[in-house]
Design an enzyme around this catalytic site. Structure first.
Site, mmCIF file in Angstrom:
data_model
loop_
_atom_site.group_PDB
_atom_site.id
_atom_site.type_symbol
_atom_site.label_atom_id
_atom_site.label_comp_id
_atom_site.label_asym_id
_atom_site.label_seq_id
_atom_site.Cartn_x
_atom_site.Cartn_y
_atom_site.Cartn_z
ATOM 1 C CG MET A 1 26.378 -19.563 -11.308
ATOM 2 S SD MET A 1 26.926 -21.211 -10.770
ATOM 3 C CE MET A 1 28.467 -20.794 -9.937
ATOM 4 C CG HIS A 2 22.271 -18.201 -16.767
ATOM 5 N ND1 HIS A 2 22.551 -17.204 -17.688
ATOM 6 C CD2 HIS A 2 22.082 -17.570 -15.585
ATOM 7 C CE1 HIS A 2 22.538 -16.024 -17.075
ATOM 8 N NE2 HIS A 2 22.260 -16.227 -15.803
ATOM 9 C CG LEU A 3 23.294 -26.701 -15.468
ATOM 10 C CD1 LEU A 3 24.489 -27.148 -14.626
ATOM 11 C CD2 LEU A 3 22.160 -27.679 -15.283
#
Length: 485
Positions: free
Chosen positions: A422-424
């Site tokens: 979830m580090h987009l």
């Protein structure tokens, strides 16, 4: 314009990690009126760091359909509340390294960004060259004496395997195993909503409106003049001299495309008008793929809500190993996952993804395609990381605490337990005006539209080799300075 409100100087779209910073900093000028609009509620400015309110049915997250690999679906959850994802995540607050910024424009070198990293924090630990003493966000680390047995065993195993100990992972060249810097105090996460927006709440020139969904930026004569928003079924236009998008690396490209700013071919195929053809909108984003190695605790114990789910990590050769202190099912309400895990994440992946519109209706979420582990190099690096994780699990200290769960062989590239960190980032990345892939310039102004800027992880030209939260707050601090100049 019918349905308009009185003009504000600045509208900030999205009250997440970046938007709270921008709104608070810009409203320090009492002569400037600022309106912050956030789709979610004001419900999670802070909370126990060991509880993640992102499970099924949570009103604090957006949910987007995603595809890790062709035919391998996932639900992408991003913060939908004041404070954004920083109000609902595990508190990991590790900066990008100095080397990470070498691939950014020269105006974003480590020397240029360091003052902003120092400005945003209060961190009494470590070398004072690197840390701030009076910033809004308190930085803490879990002391050795207070660490979970899993964390302590992991550090011992890493040392026995020859990896150095690093007490401060926020130093510019930090690598090795050590405690995770946390945006937390007394066991509670401190989001930018708490750190920045809270102290600014009484300013008469700052209005914060929750439950308001932005549908498009209104562009007139090549300039952003406002934002069309919806409250329930009703819509209206909020007019402003400047618009700043802080909707996140999925929300910002989605909003730009619905404003007619994006890949002309994609917009035209959906019958949408093209205001500015920027092929890079939504394209080429990066994220850190993670594969977890499962284990069962020999003596399970109740999870403490004030304990971080990730207290220590190992940074080694583009791999981050994450020994989680509890099963995800213990920290996320409604999730059935009783398994302990070590996460193995690729921090310099070659894979690039895309955010793609599914409809001309802005209420329909976009599709997030990751294209994870497409290259042989990524697959080889992941296999190497998994082998290291299993070696650490087999160390004497760790073996007394857990029993590894056998995994399906990954030689074919079908990795069991593949997920996303979830580090987009980088879905509207910065670059030169003649670069077709660029969306914003090096001051984060949208190319081809005056009065429109972006201040979130979507502008990152290259993903940092650490989680992006601290870097996102730094970006917002800088953009606020740019707009104040």
């Amino acid at each position: 314009m019918p349905g308009s409100e009185p003009v504000a100087d600045v509208i900030v779209v999205g009250g997440g990690s970046g938007g709270c910073v921008v709104a608070a900093r810009l409203s320090e000028n009492p002569d400037r009126t600022v309106v912050l609009v956030e789709a979610g509620p004001d419900g999670a400015r802070s909370g126990p760091i060991g509880t993640l309110p992102v499970g099924p049915g949570s009103p604090l997250v957006w949910r987007y359909p995603g595809e890790l690999q062709p035919g391998r679906g996932v639900t992408v959850a991003r913060g939908r509340t004041l404070g954004g994802s920083g109000a609902v995540n595990g508190g990991y607050f590790v900066r990008g390294t100095a080397a990470d910024f070498e691939s950014w424009p020269a105006s974003w070198s480590y020397a240029e960004v360091l003052p902003y990293f120092r400005r945003l924090e209060t961190d009494p630990f470590g070398d004072r060259r690197w840390h701030g003493d009076s910033g809004p966000i308190p930085i803490t680390r879990t002391a050795a004496a207070a660490q979970h047995p899993i964390s302590a065993a992991f550090l011992d195993a890493a040392a026995a395997a020859g990896f150095g100990y690093r007490a401060d992972l926020n130093e510019p060249d930090a690598a090795g195993a050590g405690p995770v810097p946390l945006n937390a105090a007394s066991g509670a996460r401190v989001s930018t909503a708490a750190a920045y927006l809270g102290p600014a709440a009484g300013r008469p020139n700052l209005r914060v409106r929750t439950g308001v969904v932005a549908r498009r930026v209104v562009v007139d004569g090549g300039r952003a003049v406002g934002v069309e928003v919806g409250v329930g079924p009703r819509s209206r236009v909020l007019r402003a001299r400047t618009v700043v998008l802080c909707a996140g690396a999925v929300g910002t490209p989605h909003l730009l495309m619905h404003s007619g700013i994006g890949p002309a071919q994609q917009l035209s195929a959906l019958g949408m008008p093209v205001v500015v053809d920027r092929p890079g909108v939504g394209q080429g984003f990066e994220d850190h793929p993670e594969v977890t190695v499962g284990c069962r605790l020999v003596q399970p114990s109740p999870h403490e809500p004030t304990r971080a789910i990730l207290e220590v990590v190992l940074e080694a050769d583009g791999i981050e190993l994450r020994p989680y202190t509890a099963p995800f099912g213990d920290v996320i309400s409604g999730l059935d996952d009783p398994v302990g895990r070590i996460g193995v994440a690729l921090m310099r992946p070659e894979s690039r993804g895309e955010v793609v519109l599914q409809s001309a209706d802005p209420a329909v979420p976009p599709l997030v395609r990751y294209h994870y582990l497409r290259s042989a190099e990524d697959r080889a690096a992941m296999r190497s990381g998994l082998e290291l994780a299993r070696d650490l699990l087999a160390s004497p200290g760790y073996a007394r605490l857990v029993v590894p769960i056998p995994a399906v062989p990954a030689a074919t590239g079908t990795f069991e337990n593949l997920g996303t960190s979830m580090h987009l980032s980088g879905s509207c990345r910065m670059g030169a005006a003649d670069d077709a892939a660029a969306v914003v310039d090096d001051r984060c102004r949208v190319l081809g539209v005056d009065g429109l800027s972006v201040a979130d992880t979507s502008v990152m030209p290259a993903l940092t080799s650490r989680g992006p939260h601290a870097t996102a707050v730094m970006i917002a601090e800088r953009v606020a300075d740019f707009l104040d100049a």
